[in-house]
Design a protein around this motif. Structure first.
Motif, mmCIF file in Angstrom:
data_model
loop_
_atom_site.group_PDB
_atom_site.id
_atom_site.type_symbol
_atom_site.label_atom_id
_atom_site.label_comp_id
_atom_site.label_asym_id
_atom_site.label_seq_id
_atom_site.Cartn_x
_atom_site.Cartn_y
_atom_site.Cartn_z
ATOM 1 N N PRO A 1 6.167 4.061 18.133
ATOM 2 C CA PRO A 1 6.479 4.618 16.812
ATOM 3 C C PRO A 1 7.355 5.866 16.897
ATOM 4 C CG PRO A 1 4.269 5.230 17.459
ATOM 5 C CD PRO A 1 4.775 4.298 18.524
ATOM 6 N N TYR A 2 8.175 6.045 15.876
ATOM 7 C CA TYR A 2 9.011 7.232 15.753
ATOM 8 C C TYR A 2 8.418 8.117 14.657
ATOM 9 C CZ TYR A 2 12.174 3.886 17.951
ATOM 10 O OH TYR A 2 12.721 2.932 18.767
ATOM 11 N N ILE A 3 8.562 9.412 14.826
ATOM 12 C CA ILE A 3 8.098 10.365 13.828
ATOM 13 C C ILE A 3 9.292 11.192 13.371
ATOM 14 C CG2 ILE A 3 6.528 12.263 13.288
ATOM 15 C CD1 ILE A 3 5.084 9.691 13.860
ATOM 16 N N VAL A 4 9.550 11.165 12.081
ATOM 17 C CA VAL A 4 10.649 11.937 11.493
ATOM 18 C C VAL A 4 10.049 12.960 10.546
ATOM 19 C CG1 VAL A 4 12.745 11.852 10.095
ATOM 20 C CG2 VAL A 4 12.224 9.976 11.668
ATOM 21 N N VAL A 5 10.278 14.243 10.823
ATOM 22 C CA VAL A 5 9.732 15.302 9.978
ATOM 23 C C VAL A 5 10.803 16.350 9.697
ATOM 24 C CG1 VAL A 5 7.359 15.011 10.772
ATOM 25 C CG2 VAL A 5 8.878 16.571 11.983
ATOM 26 N N ARG B 1 6.253 8.353 9.782
ATOM 27 C CA ARG B 1 6.064 7.489 10.954
ATOM 28 C C ARG B 1 6.810 6.169 10.736
ATOM 29 N NH1 ARG B 1 1.801 6.857 14.857
ATOM 30 N NH2 ARG B 1 1.533 4.691 15.520
ATOM 31 N N VAL B 2 7.586 5.746 11.733
ATOM 32 C CA VAL B 2 8.393 4.524 11.637
ATOM 33 C C VAL B 2 8.114 3.628 12.836
ATOM 34 C CG1 VAL B 2 10.716 3.546 11.447
ATOM 35 C CG2 VAL B 2 10.224 5.798 10.472
ATOM 36 N N THR B 3 7.857 2.372 12.564
ATOM 37 C CA THR B 3 7.780 1.378 13.631
ATOM 38 C C THR B 3 8.840 0.310 13.360
ATOM 39 O OG1 THR B 3 6.073 0.116 12.455
ATOM 40 C CG2 THR B 3 5.329 1.760 14.060
ATOM 41 N N TYR B 4 9.344 -0.269 14.431
ATOM 42 C CA TYR B 4 10.412 -1.264 14.302
ATOM 43 C C TYR B 4 10.066 -2.469 15.151
ATOM 44 C CZ TYR B 4 15.095 -3.358 14.728
ATOM 45 O OH TYR B 4 16.167 -4.220 14.724
ATOM 46 N N ARG B 5 10.130 -3.634 14.522
ATOM 47 C CA ARG B 5 9.906 -4.893 15.249
ATOM 48 C C ARG B 5 11.171 -5.727 15.166
ATOM 49 N NH1 ARG B 5 4.976 -8.927 15.931
ATOM 50 N NH2 ARG B 5 4.248 -6.982 16.835
ATOM 51 N N PHE B 6 11.670 -6.143 16.329
ATOM 52 C CA PHE B 6 12.872 -6.966 16.388
ATOM 53 C C PHE B 6 12.625 -8.131 17.335
ATOM 54 C CE2 PHE B 6 16.931 -8.146 18.379
ATOM 55 C CZ PHE B 6 17.664 -8.466 17.247
ATOM 56 N N VAL C 1 7.779 2.083 7.283
ATOM 57 C CA VAL C 1 7.882 3.535 7.121
ATOM 58 C C VAL C 1 6.661 4.043 6.361
ATOM 59 C CG1 VAL C 1 9.275 5.442 6.247
ATOM 60 C CG2 VAL C 1 10.392 3.334 7.045
ATOM 61 N N SER C 2 5.929 4.971 6.967
ATOM 62 C CA SER C 2 4.752 5.565 6.343
ATOM 63 C C SER C 2 5.114 6.862 5.636
ATOM 64 C CB SER C 2 3.673 5.831 7.401
ATOM 65 O OG SER C 2 3.313 4.632 8.065
ATOM 66 N N GLY D 1 0.841 -1.193 0.000
ATOM 67 C CA GLY D 1 0.000 0.000 0.000
ATOM 68 C C GLY D 1 0.876 1.242 0.000
ATOM 69 N N GLU D 2 0.696 2.105 1.001
ATOM 70 C CA GLU D 2 1.504 3.313 1.123
ATOM 71 C C GLU D 2 2.675 3.131 2.077
ATOM 72 O OE1 GLU D 2 -1.120 6.446 2.253
ATOM 73 O OE2 GLU D 2 -1.823 6.789 0.202
ATOM 74 N N THR D 3 2.792 1.954 2.660
ATOM 75 C CA THR D 3 3.843 1.694 3.644
ATOM 76 C C THR D 3 5.019 0.975 2.993
ATOM 77 O OG1 THR D 3 2.211 1.508 5.419
ATOM 78 C CG2 THR D 3 4.400 0.598 5.848
ATOM 79 N N THR D 4 6.213 1.466 3.280
ATOM 80 C CA THR D 4 7.429 0.818 2.799
ATOM 81 C C THR D 4 8.014 -0.029 3.918
ATOM 82 O OG1 THR D 4 7.910 2.684 1.332
ATOM 83 C CG2 THR D 4 9.726 1.186 1.821
ATOM 84 N N LEU D 5 8.266 -1.300 3.615
ATOM 85 C CA LEU D 5 8.806 -2.228 4.599
ATOM 86 C C LEU D 5 10.261 -2.552 4.271
ATOM 87 C CD1 LEU D 5 5.850 -4.784 4.933
ATOM 88 C CD2 LEU D 5 6.322 -2.791 6.373
ATOM 89 N N TYR D 6 11.065 -2.681 5.319
ATOM 90 C CA TYR D 6 12.444 -3.146 5.201
ATOM 91 C C TYR D 6 12.578 -4.317 6.158
ATOM 92 C CZ TYR D 6 13.115 1.417 3.026
ATOM 93 O OH TYR D 6 13.007 2.526 2.209
#
Length: 257
Positions: free
Chosen positions: A86-90, A74-79, A69-70, A51-56
């Motif tokens: 969530p992190y927000i980078v602007v 907005r970034v979420t990380y699962r380990f 990454v939205s 969709g609109e979300t990029t996954l790594y």
């Protein structure tokens, strides 16, 4: 066909290997070059879009790791089953310290974790992230911690709280300017292919090369017969070419570029 059967089995096996490796690894390199990823924790996380979300996604330290990454930063990380963020980078031009010498080349940014501001200031992405906080003070983008026995230690040797949370210097380019990488160094592929070609030619034209070299030393090289030492040197050279080409292909395949 009769000429092929006249070639001893040892040489035929090497010829098949030398001819097959460029084709096989060309296909492998083509596949790997299309698998764009970001490098994190010494591993590559494969990029995909849902969709609109990029996954790594990939594995770090042998455990599953996924960044989502939205478009809004907005970034979420699962380990290993644990969630971070969530992190927000602007981008925020007002975050650049105006009196700083690098103000003209810095990008104003803000990184938050929920309501907590992790970093606000200027960022310069020049291969190595340069971070200048809003007050004008530089912020180190390196981590000097080290790990042993499942514990984390700082540069002074003191035990630290261990965390798998991504750093600000990783989150910023991940959202704003991701550096996409892949496995497969094409320059090593061509180097290995040249070595394979040398091996093929040296097998197919061993006697001609032998007599051509002798032409600089004796009057009638066509009457010369190779000694046991010459035959041993030929076989050793063929093995070196075959092994060297294989190593070159493998090193190239696993190289991150």
């Amino acid at each position: 066909m009769s000429r092929w059967r006249a070639i001893p089995l040892f040489q035929r096996v090497l010829l098949v290997m030398l001819a097959a490796m460029p084709v096989f690894f060309a296909a492998l390199y083509f596949i790997l070059n299309g698998r764009l990823s970001v490098e994190y924790g010494g591993s590559l996380l494969l990029r995909s879009v849902q969709g609109e979300t990029t996954l790594y996604a990939g594995r770090v330290d042998g455990k599953e790791a996924v960044f989502a990454v939205s478009p809004d930063g907005r970034v979420t990380y699962r380990f290993d089953g644990g969630d971070y963020g969530p992190y927000i980078v602007v981008e925020d031009p007002g975050a650049v310290p105006r009196d700083h010498d690098m103000a003209d080349v810095l990008t104003g940014v803000e990184v938050r974790r929920g309501d907590e501001i992790l970093f606000r200031g200027g960022w310069l992405d020049g291969g190595i992230s340069v971070l200048i906080d809003e007050s004008g003070a530089p912020v180190s983008s390196f981590s000097f911690s080290w790990y042993a026995g499942g514990k984390a230690y700082g540069p002074d040797g003191q035990e630290m709280d261990f965390s798998h949370e991504p750093s600000v210097s990783f989150l910023l380019p991940l959202v704003l300017a991701p550096v996409l990488r892949h496995r497969g160094d094409i320059s090593l592929y061509w180097l290995a292919t040249c070595l394979a070609a040398v091996g093929i030619l040296s097998i197919l034209f061993a006697d001609r090369l032998f007599r051509w070299n002798l032409g600089f030393l004796i009057r009638d090289p066509e009457l010369a017969e190779p000694s046991d030492w010459e035959l041993f040197g030929r076989r050793l050279g063929w093995i070196v070419c075959t092994g060297g080409a294989l190593i070159g292909y493998l090193v190239g395949v696993f190289s991150i570029v």
